[in-house]
Design a protein around this motif. Structure first.
Motif, PDB file in Angstrom:
ATOM      1  N   UNK A   1       0.742  -1.241   0.112  1.00 27.69           N
ATOM      2  CA  UNK A   1       0.345   0.300   0.112  1.00 27.69           C
ATOM      3  C   UNK A   1       0.678   1.460  -0.194  1.00 27.69           C
ATOM      4  N   UNK A   2       1.835   1.412   1.113  1.00 21.90           N
ATOM      5  CA  UNK A   2       2.554   2.430   0.822  1.00 21.90           C
ATOM      6  C   UNK A   2       3.436   2.189  -0.426  1.00 21.90           C
ATOM      7  N   UNK A   3       4.222   1.070  -0.844  1.00 23.42           N
ATOM      8  CA  UNK A   3       4.717   1.437  -2.248  1.00 23.42           C
ATOM      9  C   UNK A   3       3.839   1.999  -2.683  1.00 23.42           C
ATOM     10  N   UNK A   4       2.716   2.184  -3.171  1.00 28.66           N
ATOM     11  CA  UNK A   4       1.527   2.622  -4.210  1.00 28.66           C
ATOM     12  C   UNK A   4       1.732   3.782  -4.174  1.00 28.66           C
TER      13      UNK A   4
ATOM     14  N   UNK B   1      12.473   2.971   0.549  1.00 27.23           N
ATOM     15  CA  UNK B   1      13.606   3.947   0.127  1.00 27.23           C
ATOM     16  C   UNK B   1      14.750   1.836  -0.539  1.00 27.23           C
ATOM     17  N   UNK B   2      14.752   1.466   0.710  1.00 27.21           N
ATOM     18  CA  UNK B   2      15.375   0.512   0.829  1.00 27.21           C
ATOM     19  C   UNK B   2      15.360  -0.403  -0.468  1.00 27.21           C
ATOM     20  N   UNK B   3      14.344  -0.214  -0.691  1.00 29.11           N
ATOM     21  CA  UNK B   3      13.061  -1.278  -1.392  1.00 29.11           C
ATOM     22  C   UNK B   3      13.877  -1.347  -3.257  1.00 29.11           C
ATOM     23  N   UNK B   4      13.842  -0.833  -3.358  1.00 24.62           N
ATOM     24  CA  UNK B   4      14.467   0.313  -4.531  1.00 24.62           C
ATOM     25  C   UNK B   4      15.405  -1.162  -5.194  1.00 24.62           C
ATOM     26  N   UNK B   5      16.755  -0.827  -3.497  1.00 23.11           N
ATOM     27  CA  UNK B   5      17.519  -1.084  -3.513  1.00 23.11           C
ATOM     28  C   UNK B   5      17.761  -2.686  -4.023  1.00 23.11           C
ATOM     29  N   UNK B   6      17.083  -3.282  -3.572  1.00 23.22           N
ATOM     30  CA  UNK B   6      17.232  -4.666  -3.539  1.00 23.22           C
ATOM     31  C   UNK B   6      16.499  -5.270  -2.527  1.00 23.22           C
ATOM     32  N   UNK B   7      17.255  -6.025  -0.754  1.00 21.48           N
ATOM     33  CA  UNK B   7      16.461  -6.933  -0.300  1.00 21.48           C
ATOM     34  C   UNK B   7      16.284  -5.184   0.952  1.00 21.48           C
ATOM     35  N   UNK B   8      15.653  -5.279   1.887  1.00 18.28           N
ATOM     36  CA  UNK B   8      15.797  -4.841   3.673  1.00 18.28           C
ATOM     37  C   UNK B   8      16.790  -4.809   4.141  1.00 18.28           C
ATOM     38  N   UNK B   9      16.893  -3.552   4.916  1.00 15.47           N
ATOM     39  CA  UNK B   9      17.893  -4.030   6.120  1.00 15.47           C
ATOM     40  C   UNK B   9      17.618  -4.891   7.360  1.00 15.47           C
ATOM     41  N   UNK B  10      18.437  -5.663   8.008  1.00 11.92           N
ATOM     42  CA  UNK B  10      18.340  -6.028   9.221  1.00 11.92           C
ATOM     43  C   UNK B  10      17.274  -5.071  10.123  1.00 11.92           C
TER      44      UNK B  10
END
Lengths: 857, 115
Positions: free
Chosen positions: A379-382, A471-480
């Protein structure tokens, strides 16, 4: 400003205004078109020209709206509506979160309301912040916080640069005869400035002046309402106390309850002889209070008084006095501390505990929000994709948390209301001020503010995380997700601290309950009465009647009785000692000979008091083993003489020592006199050992002996003993409740962490299961994250306990703050519970159907 | 939200409306717009719609007060009239305006002298 108000109001009649605007616009267009038609245009052309000249109708409406209200506010109300719908969609989550906030806020607000009555704003006396209690101490005699004598009162009055008003009070009880009915009233005799010290104004009539004699009375508001029907003409009337006429001069204001049980105040006459220097340290019966002058700080006042005392002591030393030998001093205590007394620490502890519950609660909601946030990721991403700014999203998320917080806060105030009502009903005899705890508007504001702050607190974590994730979702896997781990660790830490404290207090209580009081309290009932005047045989008649009643095993009269107030501690001297003067302090008892038999206190040496010890025979006394050991070590005290109340008294016997005021507290050594020889005090108590209910027996016997004698405070010694433990019991009950809630929240947190790890790694687990990994090989890494948080929390908690140990030690008895059983056992217990909380969700992975999971990917 | 660019226009428009109402008395929206256009010798061609937000603002400030009445065509319209506070406001705004106009005029002559 005017416009602001107009805009504010416009938030309401909105649709009406817009309708009016539409009317105006259409009228405008019509008029405009009519003019164009008059200029010779066709109807259609006229209409179009009118529209063109008007500009955009929609733009006008938009501009109108902007001028009209607050667009930002409207946006917010839209967000709020959205948040509300989200909450409604997850009622279970909403209920859990709201309940958590309400419990935390409720407990916290309730404790603060007690804290406020007892500490911050004692007894609701609004002007008491500059009041200090003046008490004496004799450090070398181990006597602290002792009442003052007339000298100290006079001396504080002689320091006008420090104190603007000084007053003394002395406890009183009267038999009041009104309409042929005898009742007992308690109150204080006070010097004229008493009410000025507290900055109070009379409710009706006036307060005392220097001209008033000792037969003037100020009524408490409570007595005035209950017995005089709040009649203003009561002022000026006469009331008969102890068969003497007293004139009512005024009524105290409704909020004035000091001391909490005072029903009336009379004028205290201080004979000049009581103000002499030679009186210092003797007759310490006055409670002295002084009001600091405006602008004089507590420290300055103490410094002033200390310098003054120094000059007194050095003057005394040149005259060969023993003030310096006894370590004499004057203690100034702020009124708040004076009222709270021993309660200060427990209350602060409870407040801390309630705050821990609130914080762990916040942590839990943050955890729940975080867990939910993974499902809202899409939802947030959209929303970000269609152009919502990060700030907008964070605001939306915070608004959701604040909504939860506000609802929880409202519910929490209800919880606090119930809790305060329950607390005031607790009736802890040691804490009479508790009855005045209440929720006022400032406390309600505090509670609600607390809720909103916690809302921001638990809303912040998921908001930050969400933004960072997207923000990080665009780069790849989310951080811990370290924040989640930290939250769980904090929860475990809070739960551990609270449970360790509960255990420590519990062990203290057990240790105290094992203490032998030195007598047999079972089956003994006590009741106080006021001695009648002009009735010398009353005691004999009363004793005879009590003894003759069926079911009575033994009866005695005494003052004071164990675990009740009203004793007198005084210095005493021993005859023929090398050092003259006061040797130490002891508590003086007046008794009838049956006292020791009734309480089953052993006679260790010599003889008991006897009926032959009368007012005319030589003064004799008994001492207890404590006094014998301390002041006659290795000597036979029988035959020695000590001086305490009235001349030298020969010691005829030694009895066992008892615990007098509480089981755990140090009791003073005791000296027992016969009532016949020391008849000083206006009241006395009946002690009755019986195997039948004693209340009616006592009342009937007193009525038979003299119907004008009021009986009060009828309680068994076991009840009195219980009351001394009541504070500890209440503390344990509250702390264990807080600890339990906290632990529960921590368990939920740990469970949640592990469950989430599993849901994220289901695929990986399925693959490894398919490849033939054994269940334990899969289980352990899954539990690692939760366990690491728990361990971290435990270490933090142990650190906190170690840090607070000095502070805690004051509340404990016979248990060290770092007691290995309490601390170790609790830590182990919490560890086991944490393990279970982590293992419970993890154990399900062995049941994962690898094929099923992988097929559905 | 209102863009700052419009503020100058809105400000002068307010003065024009107040002045109009002050001289003529009670008028409805369309009449006010027409009147302003006529007085300016039709040099100003208003987007007539802009007058309504301006009227609302003046009403919120308490400088004008509306009253429902019938138009020439018999429609229900709002008639606006100036209040006492509005008259006082004219004094202030007129002073401000004259000062500002004076300063601008000086600049204009300055630039001309240089050229």
């Amino acid at each position: 400003m005017r416009r602001f108000v107009a805009r504010l109001f416009s938030l309401f009649g909105r649709s009406r205004r817009e309708q009016e605007l539409a009317d105006e616009i259409s009228a405008h267009l019509e008029l405009s078109a009519a003019e164009q038609r008059a200029n010779g245009l066709s109807a259609e052309e006229a209409r179009l020209t009118a529209l063109r000249r008007f500009g955009g109708v929609t733009q006008t409406q938009e501009a109108f709206r902007d001028t009209h209200g607050f667009p930002a506010l409207e946006l917010m109300s839209r967000d709020l509506l959205f948040a509300w719908r989200l909450l409604r969609r997850k009622p279970l989550f909403a209920a859990a979160a709201i309940a958590t906030v309400s419990l935390g806020v409720g407990a916290n607000t309730a404790v603060v309301s007690v804290l406020e009555t007892a500490l911050l704003n004692p007894l609701g006396l609004r002007q008491a912040d500059r009041v200090m209690a003046v008490r004496t101490q004799f450090v070398k005699l181990n006597l602290f916080q002792a009442e003052a004598s007339g000298v100290e009162f006079r001396e504080m009055q002689s320091l006008p640069e420090v104190f603007s008003a000084v007053a003394s009070m002395e406890g009183r009880a009267w038999t009041w005869l009104s309409n042929d009915e005898a009742s007992r009233l308690v109150g204080q005799a006070v010097t004229p400035d008493f009410f000025n010290v507290f900055g109070e104004y009379p409710g009706t009539g006036r307060f005392f002046t220097a001209e008033d004699d000792e037969f003037s009375v100020v009524l408490s508001d409570g007595l005035w309402r209950a017995r005089f029907g709040a009649d203003p003409s009561a002022v000026g009337r006469t009331m008969w106390l102890e068969k003497k006429p007293y004139r009512i001069v005024g009524v105290a204001p409704a909020g004035f309850h000091f001391p909490p049980n005072a029903q009336l105040w009379t004028r205290l006459p201080l004979e000049p002889v009581r103000l002499l220097d030679s009186e210092r340290g003797r007759n310490r019966t006055l409670s002295v209070f002084a009001r600091r002058k405006e602008g004089v700080s507590e420290t300055q006042a103490r410094e002033h008084v200390r310098r003054y005392v120094d000059t007194v002591i050095s003057a005394d030393a040149t005259h060969g006095g023993d003030l310096s030998k006894n370590g004499y001093g004057i203690e100034l205590t702020s009124f708040g501390r004076y009222i709270a007394g021993d309660l200060r620490r427990p209350l602060l502890l409870l407040w801390g505990a309630a705050s821990i519950v609130l914080l762990t609660g916040c942590a839990n909601i943050a955890g729940l929000l975080l867990a939910r946030s993974s499902s809202r990721h899409r939802e947030i991403a959209i929303r970000i994709a269609v152009g919502a700014t990060a700030a907008r999203i964070v605001r939306q998320l915070l608004l959701e948390s604040l909504l939860i917080a506000a609802l929880g806060g409202a519910a929490g105030l209800v919880v606090a209301g119930v809790a305060v009502a329950l607390l005031t009903r607790l009736n802890l005899s040691a804490v009479s001020s508790l009855a005045f705890a209440s929720l006022d508007s400032r406390l309600l504001l505090y509670g609600f503010g607390l809720a909103l702050v916690s809302g921001l607190l638990f809303g912040m974590a998921p908001a930050i995380q969400l933004v960072r994730q997207s923000e990080s979702a665009r780069i790849g896997h989310g951080r811990r997700r370290w924040s989640r781990d930290l939250i769980v660790a904090a929860q475990v830490c809070g739960a551990l601290v609270l449970i360790v404290m509960t255990t420590l207090l519990l062990r203290s209580l057990w240790a105290i309950q094992r203490i032998e009081p030195g007598f047999d309290p079972q089956g003994v009932t006590t009741a106080f009465f006021l001695k009648p005047q002009n009735d010398p045989d009353f005691f004999d008649r009363l004793q005879a009647r009590l003894a003759a009643t069926a079911g009575v095993q033994s009866a005695a009269l005494a003052n004071p009785v164990p675990f009740a107030e009203s004793g007198v501690v005084s210095g005493f001297a021993i005859k023929n000692r090398q050092e003259s003067g006061v040797q130490g302090n002891a508590e003086g008892f007046q008794i009838t000979p049956a006292y020791f038999q009734t309480l089953r206190i052993p006679l260790l040496r010599g003889r008991n008091l006897a009926p032959s010890d009368t007012a005319t025979s030589p003064l004799v006394c008994l001492i207890d083993a404590r006094l014998a050991e301390r002041f006659f070590p290795g000597l036979n005290p029988i035959g020695q003489e000590i001086g305490m109340f009235k001349g030298w008294a020969r010691i005829v016997g030694v009895v066992g020592a008892i615990r007098r005021t509480s089981l755990e507290g140090e009791s003073h050594p005791a000296v027992y006199y016969s009532f016949a020889q020391i008849p000083f005090f206006p009241w006395a108590a009946i002690l009755l050992r019986s195997n039948v209910p004693a209340d009616s027996i006592i009342r009937a016997a007193v009525r038979d002996a003299n119907p004008s004698v009021p009986v009060y405070d009828v309680r068994s010694i076991e009840e009195r003993l219980g009351a001394t433990l009541e504070i500890r019991r209440t503390m344990i009950m509250l702390l264990s409740t807080f600890g339990g809630i906290s632990l529960l929240l921590a368990i939920v947190g740990l469970y949640g962490v592990t469950a989430q790890v599993i849901s994220e790694r289901t695929r990986e687990i399925a693959i490894r299961t398919a490849l033939g990994a054994r269940p334990t090989q899969i289980l352990l890494p899954l539990m690692r994250q939760g366990l690491r948080s728990a361990l971290f929390g435990l270490i933090l908690g142990l650190g906190a306990v170690a840090y607070a140990q000095n502070w805690l030690a004051g509340m404990l008895y016979d248990v060290a703050a770092l007691d290995p059983i309490a601390v170790g056992g609790t830590t182990l217990g919490v560890l086991m519970v944490s393990l279970a909380a982590v293992w419970w969700p993890a154990r399900r992975v062995t049941g994962i159907d690898a094929q099923h999971v992988l097929r559905h990917e | 939200m209102a863009a700052p660019k419009n503020d100058l226009v809105a400000g002068t428009l307010a003065l024009m409306i107040l002045k109009t109402l002050d001289t003529v008395g009670s008028l409805h929206g369309y009449a006010i717009a027409r009147r302003i256009e006529q007085i300016s010798g039709n040099q100003i061609s208003l987007n007539q719609g802009t007058i309504y937000p301006a009227l609302l603002r003046l009403e919120q400030e308490g400088w004008i007060s509306p009253k429902w009445g019938k138009s020439e065509t018999g429609r229900r319209v709002k008639f606006y009239s100036i209040t006492r506070a509005g008259k006082k406001q004219i004094q202030t705004e007129q002073g401000d305006w004259e000062r500002a106009a004076g300063i601008v005029a000086k600049f204009v002559t300055l630039v001309r002298a240089k050229a």
